[in-house]
Design a protein around this motif. Sequence first.
Motif, PDB file in Angstrom:
ATOM      1  N   HIS A  36      23.109  57.913  35.462  1.00  0.00           N
ATOM      2  CA  HIS A  36      22.906  56.472  35.512  1.00  0.00           C
ATOM      3  C   HIS A  36      22.665  55.950  36.920  1.00  0.00           C
ATOM      4  N   GLU A  76       9.719  48.823  27.659  1.00  0.00           N
ATOM      5  CA  GLU A  76      10.756  49.269  28.606  1.00  0.00           C
ATOM      6  C   GLU A  76      12.058  49.548  27.868  1.00  0.00           C
ATOM      7  N   PRO A 134      14.066  55.685  32.418  1.00  0.00           N
ATOM      8  CA  PRO A 134      13.903  54.383  33.075  1.00  0.00           C
ATOM      9  C   PRO A 134      12.409  54.135  33.331  1.00  0.00           C
ATOM     10  N   GLN A 190      15.844  57.512  27.062  1.00  0.00           N
ATOM     11  CA  GLN A 190      16.605  57.556  28.328  1.00  0.00           C
ATOM     12  C   GLN A 190      15.682  57.780  29.526  1.00  0.00           C
ATOM     13  N   PHE A 193      14.082  53.121  27.538  1.00  0.00           N
ATOM     14  CA  PHE A 193      15.446  53.234  28.024  1.00  0.00           C
ATOM     15  C   PHE A 193      16.396  53.642  26.898  1.00  0.00           C
TER      16      PHE A 193
END
Length: 302
Positions: free
Chosen positions: A199, A150, A160, A158, A154
């Motif tokens: 974001h 993970e 999620p 980038q 991230f």
Amino acid sequence: MTSSAHIDHALGFTIPSRNARGRILRLGPVLDDVLAAHAYPPAIERLLASALVLAALLGSTLKHAGGQLTLQAQTESGVVSLLVADYKNGEVRGYAKFDADRLAELGPDPTLFGLFGKGYLAITFDQAVTGERYQGIVPLDGDSLASAAEHYFFQSEQIPSVVHIATRHEAGEGCLAAGMLLQHLPEGEVGRDRLHTRHDHPEWEHVQALAVTLQDDELTNPALPLTDIVWRLFHEEEVVRVTDPVELTKGCRCDIDHIRSVIGRFPASERLEMADDQGVIGVDCAFCSRIFPVLLDSFAEG
Ligand SMILES: [Zn+2]
């Protein structure tokens, strides 16, 4: 989907309205097959099982057939010095190197930090068609390989992601391991180059909240079809598309003809040095834990 597709298969799914894609898979007999080549203690079997699941989850996102995904976890002074797992065309393989005495001191259920200390996970994607190869390296500072993955997505991509891996390892029974990967790929962000990263992802937060309700015992219940799990998690979504399941198998590329051809490229004098007194060159495969005997006499002159 037939009942046999509950196990040793990977299933892909997408949730178009949420720009989410997922993979879910379960390894059973294939896992036993990989582990049978070694005689690892249970803690190492669980670790390798998790790595194989992760390799298959990530590998099954490769766009083209023939691509390979390789995971390599390493430390300088950890109990586990090396953990390797890879995936190519539905085939998984892997092995681990560890210090058995130090492992025994950790007890039956060591943490990831206990196993690796200060370790790193390298994730390498080899795209077959384009020849493109990229690698990301993240510290193994979470509590699992899944959380390291993970972190990788991230930080390096980038993207999620939710990665959930569970293993079931009971004495007298085979080993079972399963996992789910869910990723957010907003429109226009599917390629590797992005102008910016948003974001706030309300659509993602919704499916993420659903994904984290997945339970270990659902993942590792061999009687529960993978499609049922996807349905249970996301049945309130407008559309969930499921792809045909991909069969997972144990693979290795250590075939004797290839080994012979590699050895055949060495000068005869060097082949002589490699051979034992009986004129046999032993070539070992760490993945299969096998030694392939190649007879010196089998090479033609020159
Ligand atoms: Zn092999």
